[in-house]
Write a protein that holds these residues in place. Sequence first.
Motif, PDB file in Angstrom:
ATOM      1  N   LEU A  26       0.814  -1.254  -0.076  1.00  0.00           N
ATOM      2  CA  LEU A  26      -0.180   0.078   0.064  1.00  0.00           C
ATOM      3  C   LEU A  26       0.670   1.215  -0.063  1.00  0.00           C
ATOM      4  O   LEU A  26       1.822   1.402   0.793  1.00  0.00           O
ATOM      5  CB  LEU A  26      -0.972   0.057   1.265  1.00  0.00           C
ATOM      6  CG  LEU A  26      -2.181   0.933   1.210  1.00  0.00           C
ATOM      7  CD1 LEU A  26      -2.963   0.729   0.157  1.00  0.00           C
ATOM      8  CD2 LEU A  26      -2.736   1.134   2.469  1.00  0.00           C
ATOM      9  N   GLU A  27       0.463   2.201  -0.938  1.00  0.00           N
ATOM     10  CA  GLU A  27       1.302   3.462  -1.183  1.00  0.00           C
ATOM     11  C   GLU A  27       0.556   4.564  -0.561  1.00  0.00           C
ATOM     12  O   GLU A  27       1.129   5.752  -0.070  1.00  0.00           O
ATOM     13  CB  GLU A  27       1.865   3.710  -2.510  1.00  0.00           C
ATOM     14  CG  GLU A  27       2.811   2.556  -3.023  1.00  0.00           C
ATOM     15  CD  GLU A  27       3.125   2.507  -4.545  1.00  0.00           C
ATOM     16  OE1 GLU A  27       2.525   3.642  -5.109  1.00  0.00           O
ATOM     17  OE2 GLU A  27       3.735   1.862  -4.973  1.00  0.00           O
ATOM     18  N   HIS A  28      -0.775   4.704  -1.071  1.00  0.00           N
ATOM     19  CA  HIS A  28      -1.590   5.848  -0.785  1.00  0.00           C
ATOM     20  C   HIS A  28      -2.849   5.274  -0.055  1.00  0.00           C
ATOM     21  O   HIS A  28      -3.557   4.360  -0.240  1.00  0.00           O
ATOM     22  CB  HIS A  28      -1.994   6.453  -2.126  1.00  0.00           C
ATOM     23  CG  HIS A  28      -0.791   7.004  -2.801  1.00  0.00           C
ATOM     24  ND1 HIS A  28      -1.030   7.370  -4.142  1.00  0.00           N
ATOM     25  CD2 HIS A  28       0.217   7.548  -2.644  1.00  0.00           C
ATOM     26  CE1 HIS A  28       0.125   7.887  -4.420  1.00  0.00           C
ATOM     27  NE2 HIS A  28       1.158   7.743  -3.732  1.00  0.00           N
ATOM     28  N   LEU A  29      -3.126   6.030   1.024  1.00  0.00           N
ATOM     29  CA  LEU A  29      -4.257   5.623   2.074  1.00  0.00           C
ATOM     30  C   LEU A  29      -5.115   6.918   2.418  1.00  0.00           C
ATOM     31  O   LEU A  29      -4.490   7.830   2.592  1.00  0.00           O
ATOM     32  CB  LEU A  29      -3.760   5.065   3.260  1.00  0.00           C
ATOM     33  CG  LEU A  29      -4.832   4.643   4.212  1.00  0.00           C
ATOM     34  CD1 LEU A  29      -5.882   3.651   3.815  1.00  0.00           C
ATOM     35  CD2 LEU A  29      -4.091   4.311   5.498  1.00  0.00           C
ATOM     36  N   SER A  30      -6.545   6.802   2.062  1.00  0.00           N
ATOM     37  CA  SER A  30      -7.286   8.167   2.151  1.00  0.00           C
ATOM     38  C   SER A  30      -8.466   7.853   3.407  1.00  0.00           C
ATOM     39  O   SER A  30      -9.114   6.711   3.053  1.00  0.00           O
ATOM     40  CB  SER A  30      -7.786   8.283   1.049  1.00  0.00           C
ATOM     41  OG  SER A  30      -8.604   9.738   0.996  1.00  0.00           O
ATOM     42  N   LEU A  31      -8.397   8.469   4.286  1.00  0.00           N
ATOM     43  CA  LEU A  31      -9.106   8.338   5.586  1.00  0.00           C
ATOM     44  C   LEU A  31     -10.008   9.471   5.764  1.00  0.00           C
ATOM     45  O   LEU A  31     -10.374   9.697   7.178  1.00  0.00           O
ATOM     46  CB  LEU A  31      -8.163   7.898   6.778  1.00  0.00           C
ATOM     47  CG  LEU A  31      -7.510   6.422   6.787  1.00  0.00           C
ATOM     48  CD1 LEU A  31      -6.367   6.464   7.863  1.00  0.00           C
ATOM     49  CD2 LEU A  31      -8.269   5.465   6.512  1.00  0.00           C
ATOM     50  N   VAL A  32     -10.279  10.295   4.775  1.00  0.00           N
ATOM     51  CA  VAL A  32     -11.172  11.456   5.145  1.00  0.00           C
ATOM     52  C   VAL A  32     -12.426  11.133   5.586  1.00  0.00           C
ATOM     53  O   VAL A  32     -13.134  10.114   5.094  1.00  0.00           O
ATOM     54  CB  VAL A  32     -11.149  12.323   3.591  1.00  0.00           C
ATOM     55  CG1 VAL A  32     -11.981  13.653   4.117  1.00  0.00           C
ATOM     56  CG2 VAL A  32      -9.629  12.887   3.654  1.00  0.00           C
ATOM     57  N   GLY A  33     -12.934  11.844   6.619  1.00  0.00           N
ATOM     58  CA  GLY A  33     -14.307  11.754   7.065  1.00  0.00           C
ATOM     59  C   GLY A  33     -14.640  10.194   7.808  1.00  0.00           C
ATOM     60  O   GLY A  33     -15.809   9.802   7.685  1.00  0.00           O
ATOM     61  N   THR A  34     -13.622   9.751   8.385  1.00  0.00           N
ATOM     62  CA  THR A  34     -13.726   8.329   9.229  1.00  0.00           C
ATOM     63  C   THR A  34     -13.578   8.719  10.567  1.00  0.00           C
ATOM     64  O   THR A  34     -13.318  10.019  11.145  1.00  0.00           O
ATOM     65  CB  THR A  34     -12.740   7.579   8.752  1.00  0.00           C
ATOM     66  OG1 THR A  34     -11.398   8.018   8.947  1.00  0.00           O
ATOM     67  CG2 THR A  34     -12.766   7.142   7.257  1.00  0.00           C
ATOM     68  N   GLY A  35     -13.581   7.688  11.484  1.00  0.00           N
ATOM     69  CA  GLY A  35     -13.250   7.987  12.945  1.00  0.00           C
ATOM     70  C   GLY A  35     -11.779   7.853  13.357  1.00  0.00           C
ATOM     71  O   GLY A  35     -11.486   7.651  14.485  1.00  0.00           O
ATOM     72  N   VAL A  36     -10.684   8.177  12.253  1.00  0.00           N
ATOM     73  CA  VAL A  36      -9.599   7.988  12.565  1.00  0.00           C
ATOM     74  C   VAL A  36      -8.800   9.304  12.718  1.00  0.00           C
ATOM     75  O   VAL A  36      -9.414  10.182  11.866  1.00  0.00           O
ATOM     76  CB  VAL A  36      -8.675   7.305  11.472  1.00  0.00           C
ATOM     77  CG1 VAL A  36      -7.243   7.156  11.688  1.00  0.00           C
ATOM     78  CG2 VAL A  36      -9.181   5.940  11.224  1.00  0.00           C
ATOM     79  N   ASN A  37      -8.075   9.676  13.875  1.00  0.00           N
ATOM     80  CA  ASN A  37      -7.569  11.051  13.875  1.00  0.00           C
ATOM     81  C   ASN A  37      -6.105  10.762  13.682  1.00  0.00           C
ATOM     82  O   ASN A  37      -5.520   9.823  13.434  1.00  0.00           O
ATOM     83  CB  ASN A  37      -8.052  11.600  15.165  1.00  0.00           C
ATOM     84  CG  ASN A  37      -7.244  10.819  16.328  1.00  0.00           C
ATOM     85  OD1 ASN A  37      -6.058  10.550  16.616  1.00  0.00           O
ATOM     86  ND2 ASN A  37      -7.867  10.504  17.475  1.00  0.00           N
ATOM     87  N   TYR A  38      -5.666  12.231  13.721  1.00  0.00           N
ATOM     88  CA  TYR A  38      -4.111  12.305  13.334  1.00  0.00           C
ATOM     89  C   TYR A  38      -3.350  11.513  14.114  1.00  0.00           C
ATOM     90  O   TYR A  38      -2.148  10.594  13.418  1.00  0.00           O
ATOM     91  CB  TYR A  38      -3.949  13.820  13.653  1.00  0.00           C
ATOM     92  CG  TYR A  38      -2.554  14.204  12.717  1.00  0.00           C
ATOM     93  CD1 TYR A  38      -2.137  14.065  11.474  1.00  0.00           C
ATOM     94  CD2 TYR A  38      -1.250  14.556  13.956  1.00  0.00           C
ATOM     95  CE1 TYR A  38      -1.092  14.667  11.056  1.00  0.00           C
ATOM     96  CE2 TYR A  38      -0.253  14.739  13.432  1.00  0.00           C
ATOM     97  CZ  TYR A  38      -0.046  15.142  11.882  1.00  0.00           C
ATOM     98  OH  TYR A  38       1.258  15.288  11.468  1.00  0.00           O
ATOM     99  N   LEU A  39      -3.340  11.473  15.487  1.00  0.00           N
ATOM    100  CA  LEU A  39      -2.467  10.617  16.285  1.00  0.00           C
ATOM    101  C   LEU A  39      -2.457   9.181  16.068  1.00  0.00           C
ATOM    102  O   LEU A  39      -1.577   8.425  16.287  1.00  0.00           O
ATOM    103  CB  LEU A  39      -2.764  10.847  17.813  1.00  0.00           C
ATOM    104  CG  LEU A  39      -2.100  12.268  18.454  1.00  0.00           C
ATOM    105  CD1 LEU A  39      -2.524  12.518  19.651  1.00  0.00           C
ATOM    106  CD2 LEU A  39      -0.674  12.174  18.183  1.00  0.00           C
ATOM    107  N   ASP A  40      -3.656   8.780  15.609  1.00  0.00           N
ATOM    108  CA  ASP A  40      -3.690   7.155  15.319  1.00  0.00           C
ATOM    109  C   ASP A  40      -2.987   6.665  14.158  1.00  0.00           C
ATOM    110  O   ASP A  40      -2.774   5.579  14.040  1.00  0.00           O
ATOM    111  CB  ASP A  40      -5.329   7.105  15.012  1.00  0.00           C
ATOM    112  CG  ASP A  40      -6.313   7.184  15.692  1.00  0.00           C
ATOM    113  OD1 ASP A  40      -5.970   7.082  17.038  1.00  0.00           O
ATOM    114  OD2 ASP A  40      -7.478   7.648  15.391  1.00  0.00           O
TER     115      ASP A  40
END
Length: 85
Positions: A26-40
């Motif tokens: 995996l090279e690119h991952l998009s997590l916009v609008g999820t329950g994941v925050n920056y520190l995760d």
Amino acid sequence: RLRHLNLNGTQITSESLPLLATLPLLEHLSLVGTGVNYLDLTVLAEMPNLSRIAISASECTEEEMEHVISALPYCEIDMIPVQQS
């Protein structure tokens, strides 16, 4: 051979992130609008090919930012503003 994964707007949370580490190419991952925050994001440090992450912008301190950057020094992190509806 999954290289790009868009999980925008899904129910993924920080508890699910270690599962993504099983995707070594995996090279690119998009997590916009999820329950994941920056520190995760630090749990993704073991992904050698991950070079770009997009995540919803969230408030974090400079110290928190430095912590994530040091865990993922090879990875560009885009913090995307999410509009509230």
